[in-house]
Design an enzyme around this catalytic site. Sequence first.
Site, PDB file in Angstrom:
ATOM      1  N   ARG A 150      -7.879 -20.581  -2.359  1.00  0.00           N
ATOM      2  CA  ARG A 150      -6.755 -20.283  -1.473  1.00  0.00           C
ATOM      3  C   ARG A 150      -5.602 -21.241  -1.733  1.00  0.00           C
ATOM      4  NH1 ARG A 150      -4.862 -21.986   3.650  1.00  0.00           N
ATOM      5  NH2 ARG A 150      -3.955 -20.313   4.899  1.00  0.00           N
ATOM      6  N   LYS A 174       6.440  -2.171   1.770  1.00  0.00           N
ATOM      7  CA  LYS A 174       5.298  -1.587   2.492  1.00  0.00           C
ATOM      8  C   LYS A 174       4.077  -2.506   2.372  1.00  0.00           C
ATOM      9  CE  LYS A 174       3.248   3.000   3.215  1.00  0.00           C
ATOM     10  NZ  LYS A 174       3.589   3.225   4.618  1.00  0.00           N
ATOM     11  N   TYR A 185       0.822  -1.205   0.000  1.00  0.00           N
ATOM     12  CA  TYR A 185       0.000   0.000   0.000  1.00  0.00           C
ATOM     13  C   TYR A 185       0.857   1.257   0.000  1.00  0.00           C
ATOM     14  CZ  TYR A 185       0.856   0.831   4.998  1.00  0.00           C
ATOM     15  OH  TYR A 185       1.444   1.104   6.208  1.00  0.00           O
ATOM     16  N   LEU A 234      11.053   1.081   7.133  1.00  0.00           N
ATOM     17  CA  LEU A 234      10.417   1.611   5.936  1.00  0.00           C
ATOM     18  C   LEU A 234      11.279   2.728   5.349  1.00  0.00           C
ATOM     19  CD1 LEU A 234       7.724   1.576   4.291  1.00  0.00           C
ATOM     20  CD2 LEU A 234       7.145   3.634   5.556  1.00  0.00           C
ATOM     21  N   GLU A 281      11.910   2.145  14.272  1.00  0.00           N
ATOM     22  CA  GLU A 281      11.061   3.266  13.834  1.00  0.00           C
ATOM     23  C   GLU A 281       9.790   3.277  14.675  1.00  0.00           C
ATOM     24  OE1 GLU A 281      10.036   2.492   9.694  1.00  0.00           O
ATOM     25  OE2 GLU A 281       9.901   0.350  10.105  1.00  0.00           O
ATOM     26  N   ARG A 331       8.056   4.235  -4.750  1.00  0.00           N
ATOM     27  CA  ARG A 331       8.131   3.225  -3.689  1.00  0.00           C
ATOM     28  C   ARG A 331       7.152   2.084  -3.963  1.00  0.00           C
ATOM     29  NH1 ARG A 331       7.491   5.050   2.357  1.00  0.00           N
ATOM     30  NH2 ARG A 331       5.348   5.332   1.645  1.00  0.00           N
TER      31      ARG A 331
END
Lengths: 286, 286
Positions: free
Chosen positions: A101, A150, A33, A206, A182, A52
């Site tokens: 799945r 991310k 995301y 990140l 972080e 990114r």
Amino acid sequence: MSRIVYVNGQYLPEAEATVSIFDRGFLMADAVYEVTSVLDGKLLDFAGHQARLARSLNELEMQRPCSDDELLAIHRELVTRNDLTDGMIYLQVTRGNPGDRDFAFPDASVKPTLVLFTQSKPGMADAPAAKTGIKVISIDDLRWGRRDIKTVQLLYPSLGKMMAKKAGADDAWLVEDGHVTEGTSNNAYIVKGGRIITRNLSHDILHGITRAAVLRFAAEAQMEVEERPFTIAEAKAADEAFYTSASGFVTPVVEIDGAAIGTGKPGAVAKRLREIYLDESRKTAI
Amino acid sequence: MSRIVYVNGQYLPEAEATVSIFDRGFLMADAVYEVTSVLDGKLLDFAGHQARLARSLNELEMQRPCSDDELLAIHRELVTRNDLTDGMIYLQVTRGNPGDRDFAFPDASVKPTLVLFTQSKPGMADAPAAKTGIKVISIDDLRWGRRDIKTVQLLYPSLGKMMAKKAGADDAWLVEDGHVTEGTSNNAYIVKGGRIITRNLSHDILHGITRAAVLRFAAEAQMEVEERPFTIAEAKAADEAFYTSASGFVTPVVEIDGAAIGTGKPGAVAKRLREIYLDESRKTAI
């Protein structure tokens, strides 16, 4: 007002926006995301977020859902349709819906799922936290080893926010092998003797888009920057502390684990960097 | 044939089964799951899976979606509606849909999302892998620190399966601090001098329902069991190796990182444990 959101080519009222239960984003967190801030109806550092996103997709061998131009058009359409002045646009790409799945990746005929929605935050650039600063606690960093990608594997950051809330704080700084990695959804900084100290880039953190911009502006303003891991003890003994994120910009941190940092008030470096960041980002907003 | 699946109180054709894009299972992997095997239309170790589900929910302070009796009724209804003889029933509970994205947990009025679906695997008890054994590679264990909670944060296990596939193997064993934790979706065992060695329970591994049953049956059959971490070097020098999981039962592992284990054929201990496990589980299936 009901939002209009975007799901796989369609603009829909938010209550009708769904994905299959077989979507890999739902079944196995196989998704990445981005969150892009909007000020005065314009996108901040759009190119940085798209770069990114491309990197995250590439690291996971995930298909790009569409071109950067198309993504920009969707962002702008959402700003328009939702009359968004200040706030964020959330974007998520998953490896799609293979119809069942399976741990193995589906074949290339399964197209990625693309979801975007707006979050309105009037007056975001003047958030109270910028004036008061926030309080953080330190907790162990239990996240997976590739925080540079991310992904939506955000359960632990979510648990961390709840631990902070219970402790009467606003956020948690994550600690691994004795050093701060972080914050739960932001990059962490301390300032000592005029030097800005923040952890160097690696798989451990990140690669913040706001971090990159702020460090560039700091260098341009002749501020000294040292990229290395620091400890909670160092943070407590620092002159000031702050975090950066796409939606928090530069926000002072005034307390760690109950101990006031410096004067216990927002520091001058954080204040100045926030001003520079907002000024410069508005200039290049699109 | 289109499956009938269950989503929040409704039985739906699989193509119509969706969740909101704001579901926390989709946006932040804030969800747990269970997979219960079905043989001859009956559920294996249902109580064990429900007990572990309750534990996962409890560890994450997530609401129970309904009672065990209701869950059993849903499982049975899905078996009936889908005419399921052999296969699995997948169950997922998420922290629900708060209508927007926020790291903080929603208040208690937001009900959990409950999704279940079947996967048909005719002849599952006689899977070819039980006769041939499987090949594994070893890879670093990069998962988060609470693998005892069965969350949907399955991106790394999925990446691990793909690494194994690319290497011409079937699965990957994960290694942390020099010792095997487990397989990507199963518990790992070696056998040396008649002793069964498998990692002790902790936050580092899944508390396998099949693992618990197999170790109980092994003890009842006077087999020696040692619960401790082991290395890849020990595994390569072992007489045999195997894994356990809800859908793989007991499956031999005949090769690690290209090196044959023992004779390179499925071992006697794995064979015997598989037989005992299937016999005993069928007896208590409901």
